[in-house]
Write a protein that holds these residues in place. Structure first.
Motif, PDB file in Angstrom:
ATOM      1  N   LYS A 107       0.802  -1.221   0.000  1.00 19.96           N
ATOM      2  CA  LYS A 107       0.000   0.000   0.000  1.00 19.96           C
ATOM      3  C   LYS A 107       0.837   1.274   0.000  1.00 19.96           C
ATOM      4  N   LEU A 108       2.160   1.145   0.159  1.00 18.44           N
ATOM      5  CA  LEU A 108       3.039   2.305   0.197  1.00 18.44           C
ATOM      6  C   LEU A 108       3.809   2.405  -1.103  1.00 18.44           C
ATOM      7  N   ARG A 109       3.707   3.544  -1.779  1.00 15.73           N
ATOM      8  CA  ARG A 109       4.281   3.709  -3.121  1.00 15.73           C
ATOM      9  C   ARG A 109       5.789   3.590  -3.162  1.00 15.73           C
ATOM     10  N   TRP A 110       6.481   3.855  -2.079  1.00 15.99           N
ATOM     11  CA  TRP A 110       7.945   3.871  -2.103  1.00 15.99           C
ATOM     12  C   TRP A 110       8.563   2.496  -1.875  1.00 15.99           C
ATOM     13  N   THR A 111       7.772   1.467  -1.616  1.00 20.84           N
ATOM     14  CA  THR A 111       8.329   0.122  -1.392  1.00 20.84           C
ATOM     15  C   THR A 111       8.425  -0.641  -2.706  1.00 20.84           C
ATOM     16  N   GLN A 112       9.310  -1.636  -2.714  1.00 18.89           N
ATOM     17  CA  GLN A 112       9.483  -2.475  -3.896  1.00 18.89           C
ATOM     18  C   GLN A 112       8.236  -3.329  -4.141  1.00 18.89           C
ATOM     19  N   ALA A 113       7.544  -3.700  -3.089  1.00 17.93           N
ATOM     20  CA  ALA A 113       6.331  -4.511  -3.241  1.00 17.93           C
ATOM     21  C   ALA A 113       5.268  -3.752  -4.041  1.00 17.93           C
ATOM     22  N   ARG A 116       6.312  -3.627  -7.692  1.00 18.69           N
ATOM     23  CA  ARG A 116       6.104  -4.912  -8.358  1.00 18.69           C
ATOM     24  C   ARG A 116       4.619  -5.130  -8.671  1.00 18.69           C
ATOM     25  N   MET A 117       3.743  -4.781  -7.723  1.00 17.82           N
ATOM     26  CA  MET A 117       2.302  -4.968  -7.926  1.00 17.82           C
ATOM     27  C   MET A 117       1.774  -4.077  -9.045  1.00 17.82           C
ATOM     28  N   ASN A 118       2.353  -2.865  -9.197  1.00 17.80           N
ATOM     29  CA  ASN A 118       1.880  -1.920 -10.195  1.00 17.80           C
ATOM     30  C   ASN A 118       2.724  -1.906 -11.463  1.00 17.80           C
ATOM     31  N   LYS A 119       3.557  -2.915 -11.618  1.00 19.84           N
ATOM     32  CA  LYS A 119       4.373  -3.118 -12.834  1.00 19.84           C
ATOM     33  C   LYS A 119       5.221  -1.896 -13.180  1.00 19.84           C
ATOM     34  N   LYS A 120       5.918  -1.362 -12.185  1.00 17.32           N
ATOM     35  CA  LYS A 120       6.814  -0.223 -12.408  1.00 17.32           C
ATOM     36  C   LYS A 120       8.246  -0.736 -12.487  1.00 17.32           C
TER      37      LYS A 120
END
Length: 168
Positions: A107-113, A116-120
Protein backbone atom coordinates in the motif's frame (compact mmCIF):
# COMPACT_ATOMS: atom_id res chain seq x y z
CA UNK A 1 44.57 -1.79 15.16
CA UNK A 2 46.22 -4.98 16.22
CA UNK A 3 47.08 -5.92 19.81
CA UNK A 4 50.72 -4.93 19.15
CA UNK A 5 49.52 -1.42 18.29
CA UNK A 6 50.22 -1.71 14.56
CA UNK A 7 47.66 -0.15 12.22
CA UNK A 8 46.70 -2.71 9.56
CA UNK A 9 46.89 -0.45 6.51
CA UNK A 10 50.44 0.70 7.28
CA UNK A 11 53.36 -1.39 6.05
CA UNK A 12 55.76 -2.45 8.88
CA UNK A 13 59.21 -0.85 8.70
CA UNK A 14 61.10 -3.84 10.13
CA UNK A 15 60.49 -7.42 11.32
CA UNK A 16 60.18 -6.32 14.95
CA UNK A 17 56.98 -4.43 14.13
CA UNK A 18 55.29 -7.55 12.72
CA UNK A 19 52.57 -8.98 15.00
CA UNK A 20 53.17 -12.32 16.70
CA UNK A 21 51.35 -15.54 15.71
CA UNK A 22 49.07 -15.21 18.74
CA UNK A 23 48.15 -11.72 17.61
CA UNK A 24 47.46 -12.90 14.04
CA UNK A 25 45.04 -15.55 15.33
CA UNK A 26 43.22 -12.92 17.41
CA UNK A 27 42.51 -10.70 14.39
CA UNK A 28 38.83 -10.33 13.48
CA UNK A 29 37.51 -12.44 10.61
CA UNK A 30 38.04 -10.91 7.19
CA UNK A 31 40.97 -8.66 8.16
CA UNK A 32 44.48 -9.34 6.95
CA UNK A 33 47.80 -7.70 6.32
CA UNK A 34 48.14 -5.66 3.11
CA UNK A 35 50.36 -8.37 1.55
CA UNK A 36 47.48 -10.88 1.64
CA UNK A 37 44.28 -9.29 0.30
CA UNK A 38 41.06 -11.21 1.04
CA UNK A 39 39.11 -10.44 -2.12
CA UNK A 40 36.30 -12.43 -3.66
CA UNK A 41 34.57 -12.30 -7.03
CA UNK A 42 35.59 -11.99 -10.67
CA UNK A 43 38.79 -10.34 -11.76
CA UNK A 44 38.77 -6.81 -13.14
CA UNK A 45 40.44 -6.40 -16.51
CA UNK A 46 40.38 -4.33 -19.65
CA UNK A 47 39.76 -0.72 -18.67
CA UNK A 48 42.75 -0.46 -16.31
CA UNK A 49 45.24 -2.38 -18.44
CA UNK A 50 47.49 -5.24 -17.39
CA UNK A 51 48.65 -3.64 -14.15
CA UNK A 52 45.35 -4.19 -12.31
CA UNK A 53 44.17 -7.20 -14.32
CA UNK A 54 45.06 -9.70 -11.59
CA UNK A 55 43.09 -7.83 -8.90
CA UNK A 56 39.60 -9.10 -8.05
CA UNK A 57 36.46 -7.09 -7.27
CA UNK A 58 35.46 -7.07 -3.61
CA UNK A 59 32.08 -8.58 -2.75
CA UNK A 60 30.13 -7.02 0.11
CA UNK A 61 27.58 -9.21 1.86
CA UNK A 62 24.24 -7.42 1.97
CA UNK A 63 20.88 -8.39 3.45
CA UNK A 64 17.41 -7.47 2.22
CA UNK A 65 15.01 -5.43 4.30
CA UNK A 66 12.00 -7.61 5.13
CA UNK A 67 9.66 -4.65 4.62
CA UNK A 68 11.02 -2.44 1.84
CA UNK A 69 13.18 -5.06 0.06
CA UNK A 70 16.04 -2.53 -0.16
CA UNK A 71 19.64 -3.73 0.28
CA UNK A 72 21.08 -3.34 3.77
CA UNK A 73 24.85 -2.86 3.82
CA UNK A 74 27.05 -3.89 6.77
CA UNK A 75 26.76 -1.55 9.72
CA UNK A 76 23.27 -0.37 8.79
CA UNK A 77 19.74 -1.37 9.68
CA UNK A 78 18.07 -3.06 12.63
CA UNK A 79 17.63 -6.74 13.39
CA UNK A 80 14.38 -7.86 15.03
CA UNK A 81 13.98 -11.36 16.45
CA UNK A 82 10.36 -12.38 17.03
CA UNK A 83 9.14 -14.75 19.78
CA UNK A 84 9.04 -17.60 17.26
CA UNK A 85 12.77 -16.96 16.56
CA UNK A 86 12.12 -15.52 13.10
CA UNK A 87 14.81 -12.96 12.28
CA UNK A 88 13.80 -9.79 10.42
CA UNK A 89 16.14 -7.11 9.08
CA UNK A 90 14.87 -3.56 8.62
CA UNK A 91 16.74 -0.82 6.77
CA UNK A 92 15.35 2.03 8.92
CA UNK A 93 13.33 2.60 12.07
CA UNK A 94 10.52 3.76 9.76
CA UNK A 95 10.37 0.33 8.08
CA UNK A 96 10.52 -1.38 11.49
CA UNK A 97 7.68 0.81 12.81
CA UNK A 98 5.46 0.24 9.78
CA UNK A 99 6.05 -3.53 9.98
CA UNK A 100 4.99 -3.59 13.63
CA UNK A 101 1.91 -1.46 12.87
CA UNK A 102 1.01 -4.21 10.36
CA UNK A 103 0.81 -1.75 7.46
CA UNK A 104 1.17 -3.68 4.23
CA UNK A 105 4.16 -2.63 2.11
CA UNK A 106 2.03 -3.05 -1.04
CA UNK A 107 0.00 0.00 0.00
CA UNK A 108 3.04 2.31 0.20
CA UNK A 109 4.28 3.71 -3.12
CA UNK A 110 7.95 3.87 -2.10
CA UNK A 111 8.33 0.12 -1.39
CA UNK A 112 9.48 -2.48 -3.90
CA UNK A 113 6.33 -4.51 -3.24
CA UNK A 114 4.14 -1.63 -4.50
CA UNK A 115 6.35 -1.20 -7.57
CA UNK A 116 6.10 -4.91 -8.36
CA UNK A 117 2.30 -4.97 -7.93
CA UNK A 118 1.88 -1.92 -10.19
CA UNK A 119 4.37 -3.12 -12.83
CA UNK A 120 6.81 -0.22 -12.41
CA UNK A 121 10.51 -0.33 -13.19
CA UNK A 122 12.01 -3.40 -14.82
CA UNK A 123 9.92 -3.74 -18.00
CA UNK A 124 11.39 -5.93 -20.73
CA UNK A 125 10.54 -5.25 -24.37
CA UNK A 126 9.80 -8.90 -25.19
CA UNK A 127 7.71 -9.43 -22.07
CA UNK A 128 5.07 -6.83 -23.00
CA UNK A 129 1.66 -8.29 -23.80
CA UNK A 130 0.96 -8.50 -27.51
CA UNK A 131 -2.50 -7.90 -28.88
CA UNK A 132 -3.64 -10.46 -31.41
CA UNK A 133 -5.24 -9.43 -34.67
CA UNK A 134 -8.65 -10.90 -35.35
CA UNK A 135 -8.42 -13.67 -37.94
CA UNK A 136 -10.61 -13.19 -41.00
CA UNK A 137 -12.81 -16.07 -42.00
CA UNK A 138 -15.95 -16.48 -44.07
CA UNK A 139 -19.23 -18.11 -43.18
CA UNK A 140 -21.74 -19.49 -45.61
CA UNK A 141 -24.79 -17.27 -46.23
CA UNK A 142 -28.28 -18.70 -46.17
CA UNK A 143 -29.09 -19.88 -49.70
CA UNK A 144 -25.42 -19.97 -50.85
CA UNK A 145 -22.67 -22.40 -50.02
CA UNK A 146 -19.13 -21.27 -49.13
CA UNK A 147 -17.82 -22.62 -52.48
CA UNK A 148 -20.31 -20.46 -54.43
CA UNK A 149 -19.21 -17.34 -52.52
CA UNK A 150 -15.53 -18.06 -53.24
CA UNK A 151 -16.30 -18.56 -56.96
CA UNK A 152 -18.11 -15.21 -57.09
CA UNK A 153 -15.17 -13.43 -55.42
CA UNK A 154 -12.73 -15.00 -57.86
CA UNK A 155 -14.75 -13.75 -60.89
CA UNK A 156 -13.59 -10.59 -62.59
CA UNK A 157 -15.64 -7.50 -61.62
CA UNK A 158 -16.76 -6.85 -65.26
CA UNK A 159 -18.17 -10.34 -65.61
CA UNK A 160 -19.92 -10.03 -62.26
CA UNK A 161 -21.50 -6.71 -63.29
CA UNK A 162 -22.69 -8.24 -66.62
CA UNK A 163 -24.29 -11.17 -64.81
CA UNK A 164 -26.05 -8.82 -62.34
CA UNK A 165 -27.35 -6.68 -65.29
CA UNK A 166 -28.59 -9.80 -67.05
CA UNK A 167 -30.36 -11.00 -63.92
CA UNK A 168 -32.36 -7.74 -63.68
Amino acid sequence: MCCSGMVLHERPKDDAALPSDACMNAMPFGLSLPDQPQLLGASVSGAFGGRFASRAAMVIKTDLCNYTEYRIYPGHGQKFIAKDAKVSFFITAKADSLYHQRIKPVKLRWTQAWRRMNKKGKVEEGAKKRTRKAQKFQKAIVGMSLDDIKKKKAMRPELRNQREQAAK
